[in-house]
Motif scaffolding. Structure first.
Motif, PDB file in Angstrom:
ATOM      1  N   TRP A  22       0.857  -1.188   0.000  1.00 51.47           N
ATOM      2  CA  TRP A  22       0.000   0.000   0.000  1.00 51.47           C
ATOM      3  C   TRP A  22       0.884   1.226   0.000  1.00 51.47           C
ATOM      4  N   ARG A  23       0.610   2.164  -0.899  1.00 54.21           N
ATOM      5  CA  ARG A  23       1.407   3.384  -1.008  1.00 54.21           C
ATOM      6  C   ARG A  23       2.893   3.066  -1.176  1.00 54.21           C
ATOM      7  N   ASP A  25       4.613   0.737   0.161  1.00 56.08           N
ATOM      8  CA  ASP A  25       5.225   0.032   1.289  1.00 56.08           C
ATOM      9  C   ASP A  25       4.801  -1.431   1.247  1.00 56.08           C
ATOM     10  N   ALA A  27       4.248  -4.736   3.387  1.00 54.46           N
ATOM     11  CA  ALA A  27       4.112  -5.228   4.759  1.00 54.46           C
ATOM     12  C   ALA A  27       3.742  -6.699   4.707  1.00 54.46           C
ATOM     13  N   ARG A  82      12.670  -1.780   1.130  1.00 56.51           N
ATOM     14  CA  ARG A  82      12.173  -1.709   2.497  1.00 56.51           C
ATOM     15  C   ARG A  82      11.110  -2.774   2.682  1.00 56.51           C
ATOM     16  N   ARG A  84       8.275  -4.384   5.831  1.00 58.46           N
ATOM     17  CA  ARG A  84       7.756  -4.312   7.192  1.00 58.46           C
ATOM     18  C   ARG A  84       7.272  -5.714   7.560  1.00 58.46           C
ATOM     19  N   LYS A  86       5.409  -7.999  10.345  1.00 60.72           N
ATOM     20  CA  LYS A  86       4.527  -7.780  11.492  1.00 60.72           C
ATOM     21  C   LYS A  86       4.083  -9.114  12.059  1.00 60.72           C
TER      22      LYS A  86
END
Lengths: 164, 416
Positions: A22-23, A25, A27, A82, A84, A86
Motif C-alpha cells: 500500500w502506497r 510500502d 508489509a 524496504r 515491514r 509484522k
C-alpha cells in the motif's frame, strides 16, 4: 504479490500469513513462532540482504483477539528496498523472540516497545524500562486503555492558592 | 587513539590469580568504579545520564539512562487531528524544527496520497537545507566548545543568527517554526527574503573556511577527535545509525539520494562519505554538507518556479489565510479541518526523511478516523544512543563528551 513476499511464502509456508502493498510500502504479516526465523532469513540470505533496521514499533488493537501487533521495519542498503514484518500476540501471553542477535540496534528499540506497550522479548539481554522510570507502577502508557492524562496521581498535587 | 581494551588491563591492572607475585603495581586498587555522568552536565545537550563503569580512567561499560525529557508525544498524537500535531514536531529536535515539520508533513501526505505544487516543493527544499546548515553550525560550535575549542562557537552562532532571522521573517518564529503544512507551506517567500538568501549564499562559503581554519589548526581539537568514537561500517549498519554518523563510516546511505523527495532530484549535489568512521570524519562530512546545502539552495533559487504554495484539496489542505476571513466556504473549511480533521483512508505507512541528524521517520497507522490511531517517531538520536555503550568502551572519561557530540544528539528528540 511482491516477489519478496512470494519468496517468504515459498520458504516459510507455515509462518507466512499475508502480504499487503500500500502506497509503495510492503508489509508482511507472519506468525509469532516463525518471525525470528523469517527475520534471520531476510538478514542473512544474499538475495534479501536486509541489513539495516529502521524501527521496531507496536500497535494496540484492544477489540481484537490477538491484541498487540509488533512491527519490524528493515531496509536493504544494497538493494534499496524496504519491508515491514509484522506479527500479532495475544494480551495474556505477549512475548516475541528478540531480534537483538540479528540487528544490534534492536536492543534499544525493543526496550522502548516493552516500556511503552508491555510486550516482552524472549532472549533480550537487558529488557528493562528505558523512557519511563525503572519503578513506574502504572502500567504501559501507549496502551489504548491508559488514559491520556495519566492515572490520576497528578490530582493529588496541591496547587498554589488552592485551599484544601 | 583507541587502545584494544584487553591490552590495557592485562599489562597494567589485571592480576593473574595463579601468579599474584607477578603483578606489576601491587598497591593499585583494581576494582571497577561507578560514576554518574549527568543528568545535569553541560555536554549532554539536554538531560541525559550515563552510568559509567570505570577501570582507572578507562570505560568498561557505559549505560545511558534516558527519559528525563519524555513528554509522551506519541500518546499526544493520538488525541489530536493530523494538523494539530505539527507544532508538537517542532519540540522534538528543537534545533532543527523545520526538518521535523517537513518529515511529518511528508508522512501524512504519503498517507493521504496528495501531491504538492512544484513551487511548494522548491521552497520546502530550500528551507530544509537552510535548516540543515543551522543544525550543522550548531553542532560544530557546541561540539568544539564541549571539548575545549571555544572560538569557533562564537563564529558559528554569529552566522546562525542570520539564518534564524530569515526564519523569523518567514514565519514569525526562530526555533519553533511550524511553517510546513500538510499539502504545502504556510506562506510564500517575499522578494526581499529571496534577495537576502541570494546574498547569504555568496556570504557564507568564506565563513565555512574560517570555521575550518579555527579547528584544523587546533592540535588539541584534532587529537581529541581523530580516532575517537570509531565504529565500523558493518556495526554502524547493524545498530541502525543514520545521517553523518553512518556516512562517517563509509556508507553512502542518504535518503535524499536513495529515495529522492521534494526537489532533491532536480539539483546537482553529492553525498560526502567518510573513511575512518571517527569523529573527525563526521565533522568533515558535516562541513561538506553545509557546502552542498549552499550549492543546492543556490541552484533552487535560480530555478524557483511560479505557482501556488499549497495543494488545493479542500477536504485535506487548509485554505489560504486571507480567504478565511472573507470567504464563507473557506471559513467553514478551516473550521471543519481544525475541529474534526480530515479522514485519511485505513492503512499504515512509514516515511523516512533525511534530517540533519539522521533518518527521521514517521510510522503512522490510520483506522480511517480524524486522529492518528498510532504514530511512531523513528528518532535518530534515540537509535544512536543504542550504540553508545559499544562505541564508548575502552575510551577515557574525557572522550565521553566527544562521543555524545559525535552523534549530534538532542534529547528532546531522543526522549520524545
Amino acid at each position: 504479490m511482491h516477489p519478496v513476499a512470494e519468496r517468504i511464502q515459498q520458504v516459510f509456508p507455515a509462518g507466512f500469513q499475508r502480504a499487503v502493498e500500500w502506497r509503495g510500502d510492503l508489509a508482511v504479516q507472519v506468525s509469532r513462532e516463525h518471525i525470528h526465523e523469517i527475520c534471520r532469513y531476510l538478514h542473512d540470505n544474499p538475495d534479501m540482504d536486509y541489513d539495516y533496521i529502521v524501527h521496531v514499533s507496536s500497535v494496540d488493537w484492544p477489540d481484537e483477539a490477538e491484541r498487540f501487533e509488533v512491527v519490524y521495519e528493515v531496509y536493504s542498503i544494497r538493494r534499496r528496498a524496504r519491508i515491514r514484518v509484522k506479527t500479532r500476540v495475544p494480551e495474556d501471553d505477549c512475548i516475541v523472540d528478540s531480534m537483538t542477535n540479528i540487528w544490534k540496534g534492536a536492543d534499544f528499540m525493543e526496550r522502548e516497545v516493552f516500556d511503552m506497550m508491555g510486550i516482552r522479548f524472549r532472549n533480550h539481554p537487558n529488557l528493562i524500562r528505558i523512557l519511563m522510570p525503572d519503578d513506574y507502577p502504572e502500567g504501559y502508557p501507549l496502551r489504548k486503555d491508559f488514559p491520556l492524562r495519566g492515572k490520576g496521581w497528578r490530582d493529588t498535587f496541591s496547587f498554589i492558592g488552592e485551599k484544601n | 587513539m583507541k587502545q584494544p581494551l584487553e591490552d590495557q588491563r592485562t599489562t597494567v591492572y589485571k592480576v593473574d590469580p595463579e601468579h599474584p607475585e607477578n603483578r606489576a603495581l601491587p598497591t593499585l586498587r583494581t576494582e571497577e568504579m561507578m560514576l554518574n555522568m549527568g543528568p545535569q552536565h553541560p555536554s549532554t545537550h539536554g538531560v541525559l545520564k550515563v552510568v559509567l563503569a570505570l577501570e582507572g580512567e578507562r570505560i568498561v561499560k557505559a549505560t545511558p539512562v534516558m527519559g528525563y525529557l519524555h513528554r509522551g508525544v506519541e500518546k499526544l498524537a493520538e488525541d489530536g487531528t493530523y494538523h494539530q500535531f505539527i507544532p508538537h514536531t517542532d519540540r522534538l529536535d528543537y534545533i532543527c524544527a523545520m526538518y521535523n515539520n517537513f518529515a511529518y508533513c511528508r508522512a501524512v501526505e504519503k498517507l493521504v496520497g496528495i501531491t504538492i505544487p512544484p513551487r511548494a516543493e522548491y521552497l520546502r527544499t530550500i528551507v530544509a537545507e537552510i535548516q540543515r546548515i543551522i543544525g550543522h553550525q550548531f553542532w560544530l560550535g557546541t561540539q568544539a566548545l564541549d571539548i575545549g575549542a571555544m572560538t569557533v562557537f562564537f563564529y558559528t552562532f554569529r552566522d546562525r543568527e542570520i539564518l534564524l532571522d530569515f526564519f523569523d521573517e518567514l514565519c514569525g518564529a526562530r526555533l519553533t517554526t511550524s511553517w510546513y503544512r500538510i499539502g504545502g507551506v504556510e506562506r510564500d517567500f517575499t522578494p526581499e527574503l529571496i534577495e537576502k538568501l541570494r546574498r547569504f549564499v555568496d556570504y557564507f562559503p568564506p565563513k565555512i573556511d574560517e570555521y575550518v581554519t579555527f579547528l584544523e589548526t587546533n592540535r588539541i581539537w584534532l587529537s581529541r577527535t581523530k580516532g575517537v568514537a570509531v565504529i565500523s561500517a558493518e556495526d554502524a549498519i547493524s545498530f541502525g545509525l543514520s545521517g553523518p554518523t553512518l556516512r562517517g563510516s563509509g556508507v553512502d546511505y542518504d535518503l535524499r539520494k536513495f529515495e529522492p523527495y521534494a526537489a532533491y532530484g532536480e539539483c546537482d549535489w553529492s553525498v560526502p562519505v567518510g573513511k575512518n568512521g571517527d569523529t573527525y570524519d563526521r565533522y568533515w562530512i558535516r562541513v561538506e554538507e553545509m557546502r552542498q546545502s549552499l550549492k543546492m539552495v543556490k541552484q533552487l533559487l535560480e530555478k524557483l518556479p511560479d505557482g501556488p504554495v499549497m495543494a488545493s484539496v479542500p477536504s485535506i489542505t487548509l485554505p489560504p489565510k486571507d480567504k478565511v476571513f472573507n470567504d464563507l466556504a473557506s471559513m467553514i473549511q478551516q473550521f471543519k479541518l481544525f475541529s474534526e480533521g480530515f479522514k485519511p483512508p485505513k492503512g499504515e505507512i512509514y516515511c523516512g526523511t533525511e534530517a540533519a541528524k539522521g533518518e527521521l521517520g514517521f510510522y503512522i497507522v490510520s483506522n480511517g478516523e480524524g486522529k492518528p490511531y498510532r504514530l511512531k517517531i523513528r528518532a535518530p538520536s534515540f537509535i544512536h544512543m543504542g550504540a553508545f555503550d559499544y562505541m564508548a568502551k575502552g575510551y577515557m572519561i574525557a572522550d565521553v563528551v566527544t562521543i555524545f557530540g559525535t552523534y549530534d544528539i538532542v534529547m528532546g528528540e531522543c526522549d520524545r
